[in-house]
Design a protein around this motif. Structure first.
Motif, PDB file in Angstrom:
ATOM      1  N   PHE A 134       0.856  -1.097  -0.132  1.00  0.00           N
ATOM      2  CA  PHE A 134       0.075   0.108   0.009  1.00  0.00           C
ATOM      3  C   PHE A 134       0.640   1.140   0.083  1.00  0.00           C
ATOM      4  N   LEU A 135       1.873   1.014  -0.047  1.00  0.00           N
ATOM      5  CA  LEU A 135       3.075   2.135   0.177  1.00  0.00           C
ATOM      6  C   LEU A 135       2.879   3.325  -0.764  1.00  0.00           C
ATOM      7  N   PRO A 136       2.864   2.779  -2.216  1.00  0.00           N
ATOM      8  CA  PRO A 136       2.538   3.823  -3.243  1.00  0.00           C
ATOM      9  C   PRO A 136       1.425   4.646  -3.135  1.00  0.00           C
ATOM     10  N   GLN A 137       0.172   4.262  -2.541  1.00  0.00           N
ATOM     11  CA  GLN A 137      -0.933   4.943  -2.316  1.00  0.00           C
ATOM     12  C   GLN A 137      -0.803   5.900  -1.061  1.00  0.00           C
ATOM     13  N   VAL A 138       0.156   5.773  -0.251  1.00  0.00           N
ATOM     14  CA  VAL A 138       0.195   6.510   0.775  1.00  0.00           C
ATOM     15  C   VAL A 138      -0.124   8.022   0.857  1.00  0.00           C
ATOM     16  N   PRO A 139       0.909   8.580  -0.236  1.00  0.00           N
ATOM     17  CA  PRO A 139       0.609   9.996  -0.537  1.00  0.00           C
ATOM     18  C   PRO A 139      -0.723  10.642  -0.770  1.00  0.00           C
ATOM     19  N   GLY A 140      -1.417   9.897  -1.720  1.00  0.00           N
ATOM     20  CA  GLY A 140      -2.654  10.276  -2.428  1.00  0.00           C
ATOM     21  C   GLY A 140      -3.508   9.981  -0.922  1.00  0.00           C
ATOM     22  N   PHE A 141      -3.532   8.969  -0.247  1.00  0.00           N
ATOM     23  CA  PHE A 141      -4.292   8.719   0.871  1.00  0.00           C
ATOM     24  C   PHE A 141      -4.304   9.919   1.763  1.00  0.00           C
ATOM     25  N   LEU A 142      -2.970  10.539   2.237  1.00  0.00           N
ATOM     26  CA  LEU A 142      -2.735  11.560   3.130  1.00  0.00           C
ATOM     27  C   LEU A 142      -3.430  12.695   2.641  1.00  0.00           C
ATOM     28  N   ARG A 143      -3.261  12.990   1.269  1.00  0.00           N
ATOM     29  CA  ARG A 143      -3.986  14.342   0.914  1.00  0.00           C
ATOM     30  C   ARG A 143      -5.308  14.112   0.933  1.00  0.00           C
ATOM     31  N   GLY A 144      -6.098  12.919   0.847  1.00  0.00           N
ATOM     32  CA  GLY A 144      -7.404  13.073   0.520  1.00  0.00           C
ATOM     33  C   GLY A 144      -7.785  13.254   2.047  1.00  0.00           C
TER      34      GLY A 144
END
Length: 211
Positions: A134-144
């Motif tokens: 899931f690490l590649p998705q973390v930046p987008g998750f944090l922004r959302g």
């Protein structure tokens, strides 16, 4: 044409529900599980919506099936089930990050109730692997997460009590009492038959709803 993908995944979810029920309750239990899922109004509705909810349902069934299977497996058995566990956990997070609620509930059950043996540590390692995917998705998750406001939904979020009431309502197709009766029968059966797998699902469900 786009909705066909949801219908296909929904059909696979019913099959996966049968596998889960079969593992926990035997063949007849698998049939009852698949039947209950296939007549759920909530499930039927989203099986023809062009959204990710059918993926969440499928990966949920597959993850719990793989988890219980690995808890019960002996050394050298079910190597490919480990792959199912990792892919299902990763699939849940990528389908919708709110699915992390199930993973947190699974972690609580694993920490508090699962037998502390070799399989316990193996599942911890597999869970870490799921987190890595899931690490590649973390930046987008944090922004959302940082920009989210309840007003964006145009509605007031449910309270804890309303969440439980809603789950009972949809679980019984508009009759919450049906859900309560089925849950009570399931818990009674788990105690009488002393089926650890069924007890695990009940405790896992309670942990997840609590989260």
């Amino acid at each position: 044409a786009g909705r066909v993908s949801s219908w296909l995944v929904g059909t696979l979810t019913i099959a996966m529900g049968f596998r889960l029920g079969h593992l926990v309750l035997g063949k007849r239990g698998g049939v009852y599980t698949a039947l209950a899922l296939s007549v759920s109004a909530f499930f039927v509705y989203f099986s023809h919506e062009l959204r990710a909810y059918m993926l969440m349902a499928f990966f949920c069934c597959a993850l719990v099936w793989a988890y219980i299977h690995l808890l019960q497996a002996r050394d050298g058995q079910a190597r490919w089930v480990r792959v199912v566990f990792v892919l299902s956990g990763a699939g849940l997070l990528w389908a919708h990050y709110y699915s992390a609620i199930l993973l947190i509930g699974l972690a609580l059950y694993h920490l508090l109730f699962a037998p502390k043996n070799k399989s316990w540590w193996e599942l911890v390692g597999l869970a870490v692997l799921v987190s890595v995917t899931f690490l590649p998705q973390v930046p987008g998750f944090l922004r959302g997460f940082q920009t989210y406001e309840p007003s964006d939904l145009g509605a007031t979020p449910l309270t804890s009590t309303e969440v439980v009431q809603t789950l009972l309502y949809y679980g019984g197709n508009g009759w919450g009492l049906v859900t309560v009766v089925l849950l009570a029968l399931g818990m009674w059966f788990a105690v009488v038959q002393r089926r650890r797998a069924l007890g695990a699902i009940i405790l896992l469900s309670v942990a997840t709803i609590t989260v």
